[in-house]
Design a protein around this motif. Structure first.
Motif, PDB file in Angstrom:
ATOM      1  N   GLU A  95      -9.082   6.258  -1.901  1.00 13.85           N
ATOM      2  CA  GLU A  95      -8.489   6.066  -0.632  1.00 13.85           C
ATOM      3  C   GLU A  95      -7.815   7.053  -0.020  1.00 13.85           C
ATOM      4  O   GLU A  95      -7.292   7.838  -0.620  1.00 13.85           O
ATOM      5  N   ASP A  96      -7.648   6.858   1.399  1.00 10.34           N
ATOM      6  CA  ASP A  96      -7.056   7.761   2.049  1.00 10.34           C
ATOM      7  C   ASP A  96      -5.706   7.151   2.955  1.00 10.34           C
ATOM      8  O   ASP A  96      -5.908   6.005   2.835  1.00 10.34           O
ATOM      9  N   TYR A  97      -4.842   8.000   3.417  1.00  6.53           N
ATOM     10  CA  TYR A  97      -3.633   7.407   4.129  1.00  6.53           C
ATOM     11  C   TYR A  97      -4.020   6.428   5.267  1.00  6.53           C
ATOM     12  O   TYR A  97      -3.302   5.592   5.418  1.00  6.53           O
ATOM     13  N   LEU A  98      -5.066   6.622   6.142  1.00  4.47           N
ATOM     14  CA  LEU A  98      -5.395   5.921   7.146  1.00  4.47           C
ATOM     15  C   LEU A  98      -5.671   4.426   6.754  1.00  4.47           C
ATOM     16  O   LEU A  98      -5.378   3.444   7.295  1.00  4.47           O
ATOM     17  N   GLU A  99      -6.346   4.186   5.638  1.00  4.88           N
ATOM     18  CA  GLU A  99      -6.846   2.906   4.955  1.00  4.88           C
ATOM     19  C   GLU A  99      -5.538   2.151   4.685  1.00  4.88           C
ATOM     20  O   GLU A  99      -5.377   0.922   4.843  1.00  4.88           O
ATOM     21  N   LEU A 100      -4.423   2.809   3.998  1.00  9.16           N
ATOM     22  CA  LEU A 100      -3.185   2.358   3.708  1.00  9.16           C
ATOM     23  C   LEU A 100      -2.499   1.843   4.880  1.00  9.16           C
ATOM     24  O   LEU A 100      -1.978   0.634   5.026  1.00  9.16           O
ATOM     25  N   ALA A 101      -2.413   2.735   6.156  1.00 14.46           N
ATOM     26  CA  ALA A 101      -1.836   2.215   7.139  1.00 14.46           C
ATOM     27  C   ALA A 101      -2.477   1.137   7.673  1.00 14.46           C
ATOM     28  O   ALA A 101      -1.839   0.231   8.447  1.00 14.46           O
ATOM     29  N   VAL A 102      -3.870   0.840   8.048  1.00 12.99           N
ATOM     30  CA  VAL A 102      -4.363  -0.198   8.295  1.00 12.99           C
ATOM     31  C   VAL A 102      -4.063  -1.575   7.660  1.00 12.99           C
ATOM     32  O   VAL A 102      -3.765  -2.699   8.031  1.00 12.99           O
ATOM     33  N   ASP A 103      -4.085  -1.366   6.265  1.00  8.46           N
ATOM     34  CA  ASP A 103      -3.809  -2.544   5.597  1.00  8.46           C
ATOM     35  C   ASP A 103      -2.359  -3.112   5.667  1.00  8.46           C
ATOM     36  O   ASP A 103      -1.889  -4.211   5.552  1.00  8.46           O
ATOM     37  N   TYR A 104      -1.229  -1.969   5.619  1.00  7.35           N
ATOM     38  CA  TYR A 104       0.097  -2.216   6.088  1.00  7.35           C
ATOM     39  C   TYR A 104       0.207  -3.264   7.356  1.00  7.35           C
ATOM     40  O   TYR A 104       0.992  -4.078   7.091  1.00  7.35           O
TER      41      TYR A 104
ATOM     42  N   TYR B 105      15.109   3.583 -10.245  1.00  6.81           N
ATOM     43  CA  TYR B 105      14.113   4.486  -9.469  1.00  6.81           C
ATOM     44  C   TYR B 105      12.837   3.594  -9.106  1.00  6.81           C
ATOM     45  O   TYR B 105      12.223   3.910  -8.110  1.00  6.81           O
ATOM     46  N   MET B 106      12.336   2.803 -10.004  1.00  5.10           N
ATOM     47  CA  MET B 106      11.153   2.104  -9.529  1.00  5.10           C
ATOM     48  C   MET B 106      11.544   1.229  -8.221  1.00  5.10           C
ATOM     49  O   MET B 106      10.667   1.222  -7.370  1.00  5.10           O
ATOM     50  N   ALA B 107      12.490   0.725  -8.303  1.00  4.01           N
ATOM     51  CA  ALA B 107      12.802  -0.167  -7.016  1.00  4.01           C
ATOM     52  C   ALA B 107      12.835   0.789  -5.934  1.00  4.01           C
ATOM     53  O   ALA B 107      12.491   0.271  -4.716  1.00  4.01           O
ATOM     54  N   SER B 108      13.414   1.789  -5.950  1.00  6.35           N
ATOM     55  CA  SER B 108      13.455   2.879  -4.855  1.00  6.35           C
ATOM     56  C   SER B 108      11.965   3.018  -4.308  1.00  6.35           C
ATOM     57  O   SER B 108      11.966   3.396  -3.011  1.00  6.35           O
ATOM     58  N   ILE B 109      11.389   3.391  -5.201  1.00  5.66           N
ATOM     59  CA  ILE B 109       9.932   3.845  -4.981  1.00  5.66           C
ATOM     60  C   ILE B 109       9.105   2.641  -4.087  1.00  5.66           C
ATOM     61  O   ILE B 109       8.386   2.959  -3.151  1.00  5.66           O
ATOM     62  N   PHE B 110       9.232   1.547  -4.951  1.00  7.88           N
ATOM     63  CA  PHE B 110       8.953   0.209  -4.301  1.00  7.88           C
ATOM     64  C   PHE B 110       9.335   0.293  -2.905  1.00  7.88           C
ATOM     65  O   PHE B 110       8.524   0.043  -1.711  1.00  7.88           O
ATOM     66  N   SER B 111      10.477   0.287  -2.514  1.00  8.25           N
ATOM     67  CA  SER B 111      11.212   0.153  -1.319  1.00  8.25           C
ATOM     68  C   SER B 111      10.546   1.285  -0.195  1.00  8.25           C
ATOM     69  O   SER B 111      10.337   0.989   1.013  1.00  8.25           O
ATOM     70  N   GLN B 112      10.591   2.407  -0.467  1.00  9.03           N
ATOM     71  CA  GLN B 112       9.642   3.509   0.224  1.00  9.03           C
ATOM     72  C   GLN B 112       8.566   3.098   0.510  1.00  9.03           C
ATOM     73  O   GLN B 112       7.950   3.052   1.829  1.00  9.03           O
ATOM     74  N   PHE B 113       7.378   2.635  -0.457  1.00 11.85           N
ATOM     75  CA  PHE B 113       6.283   2.020   0.022  1.00 11.85           C
ATOM     76  C   PHE B 113       6.108   0.956   1.227  1.00 11.85           C
ATOM     77  O   PHE B 113       5.186   0.548   1.700  1.00 11.85           O
ATOM     78  N   LEU B 114       7.251   0.041   0.974  1.00 12.86           N
ATOM     79  CA  LEU B 114       7.166  -1.285   2.092  1.00 12.86           C
ATOM     80  C   LEU B 114       8.006  -0.792   3.297  1.00 12.86           C
ATOM     81  O   LEU B 114       7.873  -1.555   4.144  1.00 12.86           O
TER      82      LEU B 114
END
Length: 212
Positions: free
Chosen positions: A62-71, A9-18
């Motif tokens: 943090e907000d989702y826009l900061e994460l999108a820029v960093d990604y 389950y951990m690997a699955s969540i990491f995968s979704q974030f990436l």
């Protein structure tokens, strides 16, 4: 022994974030469910402690826009170079090119295990999110067939561990957001757990380059 379903389950969540950064609704859901505050694994290891501190900070600030820029800066494009190229080939192949020998090797293992994901239509097989999805599949099926256990050991020793720990440190060094920096520490800790859990002592450390 840690529950393999928890590790899966951990690997699955990491995968979704990436695969993609969390969108607005997903980020709202993550915060409401306190996923970053109540992670599965707690230990005194340096990587785990640091990861939890960073994710607490991300949850609060943090907000989702900061994460999108960093990604984007980390994994897709940057003015100078990618900060943490999410492909095994970059670290393990002399050419460092996509769809190269490393990608072919891991895709062959996917085929042997009848693993397929639509992401393979648009990404090399050694993309970190795909490798984590495959790892999750192996772990979920570990008790069903001895072949999965054999495939897991081969995958960890030859495809995953040789580069993901170093990639995670590039993520820690170059991420601007606490979320992705924390993810780097969580994945480092995850690699440490896998090494201990499955007694992986002799994987080939053949890193040819790193981003930082």
């Amino acid at each position: 022994m840690k529950d393999c379903n928890v590790l899966a389950y951990m690997a699955s969540i990491f995968s979704q974030f990436l695969y993609n950064p969390p969108k607005e609704e997903m980020w709202k859901d993550i915060k409401e469910k306190k996923i970053l505050l109540e992670w599965f694994i707690h230990s005194n290891s340096t990587s785990n402690v640091q990861a939890n501190l960073l994710w607490k900070e991300s949850h609060l600030k943090e907000d989702y826009l900061e994460l999108a820029v960093d990604y984007t800066d980390l994994f897709i494009c940057d003015e100078i170079s990618l900060k943490a190229p999410p492909y095994g080939s970059y670290y393990l192949d002399i050419s460092g090119e996509l769809y190269s020998r490393e990608s072919d090797n891991v895709k062959s293992l996917y085929n042997q295990c009848s693993f397929f994901t639509n992401a393979l239509f648009g990404q090399p097989a050694d993309f970190i999110a795909i490798e984590l999805e495959f790892l999750s599949t192996l772990l979920f099926n570990l008790e069903k067939d001895a072949a999965y256990k054999e495939a897991l050991k081969i995958f960890l020793e030859e495809n995953f561990l040789p580069w993901v720990g170093v990639w995670a440190k590039d993520l820690q060094s170059n991420a601007k957001s606490s979320f992705y920096k924390g993810l780097g520490f969580h994945i480092q800790n995850y690699c440490e757990i896998l090494i201990e859990e499955f007694c992986i002592n002799n994987y080939e450390k053949r890193i040819l380059r790193r981003a930082s």
